[in-house]
Design a protein around this motif. Sequence first.
Motif, short mmCIF file in Angstrom:
data_model
loop_
_atom_site.label_atom_id
_atom_site.label_comp_id
_atom_site.label_asym_id
_atom_site.label_seq_id
_atom_site.Cartn_x
_atom_site.Cartn_y
_atom_site.Cartn_z
N GLU A 110 14.07 -11.27 -6.87
CA GLU A 110 13.60 -11.13 -5.49
C GLU A 110 14.73 -10.64 -4.59
OE1 GLU A 110 10.91 -10.77 -2.60
OE2 GLU A 110 10.55 -11.15 -4.72
N LEU A 138 5.59 -14.17 -1.93
CA LEU A 138 6.84 -14.70 -2.42
C LEU A 138 6.64 -15.84 -3.39
CD1 LEU A 138 8.93 -14.63 0.89
CD2 LEU A 138 8.80 -12.91 -0.92
N TYR A 143 3.22 -13.85 -8.51
CA TYR A 143 3.80 -12.51 -8.38
C TYR A 143 3.62 -11.70 -9.67
CZ TYR A 143 7.10 -8.70 -7.90
OH TYR A 143 7.66 -7.46 -7.86
#
Length: 287
Positions: A110, A138, A143
Amino acid sequence: MPLQKISEFDTDYRNTIEGNDIKGMGVYVQGTDEKIGTVSDAVVDDQGAFRYLIVDLGFWISGKKVLLPVGKSRIDSTADRVYVVGITREQAENLPEYQEHTTLDYDYEERVRRGYRTPSVESSAGVASTVGRTTPSLDPNTYTYAQDADLYDVSEDQTFKLYGERLVANKQRRKTGEVAIGKHVETETVTVAVPVEKERVVIERVTPEDAGKVVSTETANFREGEVAHIELYEEVADVHKEAFLREEVRVQKVVDKETVEVQETVRREELDVKTDGTPIVNKTDRV
């Protein structure tokens, strides 16, 4: 979604990708000849899909390695180059550094992604939005790489080399042996016939026709001692040796020509196109 270096995922990866190896390719800013670094390795996910290139930014930032999402790269195998799309030196300086002991977990990824995402503004709902798209959630549990398609999508045009092997026939001169030519002497006993003559004395006593005829005292020459002397001769073989030219031996080298057939196995790379679903793929013949 665990990440691994390509050699850790597949120790025989060079054969898996038809002998191509991205390691060592130069990294350039797209559209220029400005070299910013070198590819030192590649990172794949648990399915073997390329996610990042590990780039040594030695030409920009000495001693710093970073992860470059594959969607931000354009590989030109014909030139052995990787072009970086939409990255500045300032961005590179702000990217998290990659080291051999770096844990490639979601948090680290990230941080990397934030360095490449288009600058965004916070919406009133607290979700950042970029030009034309919404930044991904997030939440590491939900994800997927598809949410950052511009970072991981490699659907745009890229150029790869397909290699083949062919036989190149050359000749090498090598020694097969040698011939030493000498002489030696052989002996033999030869018999030759030589005709010779020998003289001999033949003494013949005969009675003459006028035997008993009376002769005078003067005619009758009575005497003693040698009355005749004759020398006798004979021929003997006189043999000697003489040398003569018997034959000539000519020594020379000649070259014989022949055609030999040599077989060898050659390899050729062919393009494999794998599709998922029902996409339309147009393939053109080689030009």
